[in-house]
Design a protein around this motif. Structure first.
Motif, short mmCIF file in Angstrom:
data_model
loop_
_atom_site.label_atom_id
_atom_site.label_comp_id
_atom_site.label_asym_id
_atom_site.label_seq_id
_atom_site.Cartn_x
_atom_site.Cartn_y
_atom_site.Cartn_z
N TRP A 74 0.79 -1.22 0.00
CA TRP A 74 0.00 0.00 0.00
C TRP A 74 0.83 1.28 0.00
N ASP A 75 1.88 1.25 0.85
CA ASP A 75 2.66 2.49 0.99
C ASP A 75 3.46 2.82 -0.27
N HIS A 76 3.39 1.94 -1.29
CA HIS A 76 4.11 2.20 -2.54
C HIS A 76 3.16 2.44 -3.72
N ILE A 77 1.84 2.37 -3.45
CA ILE A 77 0.87 2.59 -4.55
C ILE A 77 -0.20 3.64 -4.23
N THR A 180 14.78 -0.40 -1.39
CA THR A 180 13.90 -0.15 -0.25
C THR A 180 13.06 -1.39 0.01
N ASP A 181 12.55 -1.49 1.23
CA ASP A 181 11.77 -2.64 1.65
C ASP A 181 12.57 -3.92 1.46
N VAL A 182 13.73 -3.94 2.13
CA VAL A 182 14.61 -5.10 2.04
C VAL A 182 14.90 -5.61 3.46
N THR A 242 16.28 5.60 3.90
CA THR A 242 14.88 5.99 3.72
C THR A 242 13.94 4.94 4.33
N HIS A 243 12.62 5.12 4.09
CA HIS A 243 11.56 4.28 4.63
C HIS A 243 11.55 4.40 6.16
N HIS A 244 11.50 5.64 6.63
CA HIS A 244 11.53 5.91 8.07
C HIS A 244 10.26 5.37 8.74
ZN LIG Z 1 7.16 0.07 2.15
#
Ligand SMILES: [Zn+2]
Ligand SMILES: [Zn+2]
Length: 278
Positions: A74-77, A180-182, A242-244
Motif C-alpha cells: 500500500w505504501d508504494h501505490i 527499499t523494503d529489504v 529511507t523508509h523511516h
Molecule cells: Zn514500504
C-alpha cells in the motif's frame, strides 16, 4: 542524473507535528536525466501527489512517463490515484516491473482492483491517461526513450514479504542504486552488495534500529546498521537512508543520522523534498 525524494516514510503516511523535517509521505522517488530533462518515477506512495503537482507547476511536458515499482504494498501505490498526469487524456504512463523471477501475474489488475468502486470513486479505465503495463527484465529504453546516452537499468529481487526489487541505474558513468523494503535476515544479502558495488549513491531502507529489528522479523525491513554495512561492503560513495518508521519522529531521526555519520561520514537520512545530484 538527479534524485528527488517525494516520500521518505515507510508503511503509512504521518502528518503529526514533529515529523515535518523528514516528511510524512510514503515512498516515491523522482529521477531526472538532466541532459534530456526527462524524468522516471520509482514507486507511487503518497509522495506522488506532490510530484504530479510540481510537474504541472513547472509545465513539464513528457509524452510518456515511466513509473517503475519495487513492489505493490500500500505504501508504494497509494499516491497513484492522486497523480494529476494520470487524468490527462494526452498523457502516456508506462507502469513497469523490472527484473527476473517476477511473481505478479496480471500487472493491470494490481492497479485495477484497488480502484474498484468499493474503494475509490474513479476506476482505472476512467482516469484518462493511456496506461501501458509492462513486466520486463531490462528497462533502459523505457526510462530514457530516444536518448543516445546509454542507460542501464537493472532490477534484482530481494527478500521482502511478497518479494520486492532493487534497482541499479547507470548513466553517463554515474550509478544510482535504490533498495527499499529489504530484509536481510541473519546475513547481509551479498547479491545486493554486488548490485550496489561502487555506486555514487545508494538509497537503502532502514526502518529499524538494531534493537528494534529482532521484534520485527518478517516485516521486511532493515536496521541502520545493516544499511551502513551494505554501504561499506559495496564501497559506495554516498548513502541515503529511507523508509523511516512512522513511530520515529524528527528528533529520533536526527539522533540516528548523527550516529550513522559517525560510522559512515557520507550518510544522510532522506528528507522529503531533498535532491541529490549524481
Ligand atoms: Zn514500504
Ligand atoms: Zn513493502
Amino acid at each position: 542524473m538527479k534524485l528527488k525524494f517525494y516520500g521518505t516514510r515507510g508503511s503509512i503516511p504521518v502528518c503529526d507535528v514533529g515529523f515535518q523535517q523528514f516528511g510524512g509521505n510514503t515512498t516515491c522517488f523522482q529521477i531526472t536525466f538532466t541532459d534530456t530533462n526527462r524524468i522516471a518515477i520509482v514507486d507511487a506512495g503518497t509522495g506522488l501527489r506532490k510530484l504530479g503537482k510540481d510537474l504541472r507547476a513547472i509545465g513539464h511536458v513528457q509524452d510518456q512517463i515511466p513509473i517503475a515499482f519495487t513492489h505493490f504494498h500500500w505504501d508504494h501505490i497509494q499516491g497513484f490515484p492522486f497523480f494529476a498526469p494520470a487524468y490527462d487524456t494526452k498523457q502516456k504512463i508506462t507502469i513497469l516491473t523490472v527484473g527476473q523471477n517476477q511473481t505478479v501475474e496480471n500487472l493491470r489488475e494490481v492497479f485495477e482492483i484497488p480502484l474498484q468502486s468499493h474503494y475509490f470513486p474513479i476506476q482505472l479505465g476512467l482516469m484518462g491517461a493511456q496506461f501501458d503495463f509492462l513486466k520486463i527484465e531490462e528497462a533502459s529504453q523505457h526510462f530514457t526513450l530516444t536518448s543516445s546516452t546509454p542507460t542501464k537499468v537493472t532490477g534484482q529481487r530481494h527478500n521482502h514479504p511478497g518479494g520486492a526489487y532493487s534497482f541499479r541505474i547507470e548513466r553517463n558513468g554515474k550509478v544510482l542504486v535504490i533498495s527499499t523494503d529489504v530484509e536481510h535476515g541473519e546475513h547481509i544479502d551479498m547479491q545486493l552488495v554486488e548490485l550496489a558495488r561502487g555506486a555514487d549513491l545508494l538509497v537503502h531502507d532502514a526502518q529499524y534500529t538494531a534493537e528494534e529489528l529482532p521484534s520485527h522479523r518478517g516485516w521486511g525491513h532493515s536496521s541502520y546498521d545493516q544499511a551502513l554495512q551494505v554501504a561499506e561492503m559495496a564501497g559506495v560513495k554516498q548513502l541515503a537512508i529511507t523508509h523511516h518508521d512512522p513511530e520515529h519522529d524528527d528528533e529520533f531521526l536526527l539522533r540516528m543520522e548523527q550516529l550513522c555519520k559517525e560510522r559512515f561520514a557520507e550518510t544522510v537520512l532522506a528528507r522529503e523534498g531533498m535532491e541529490i545530484a549524481l
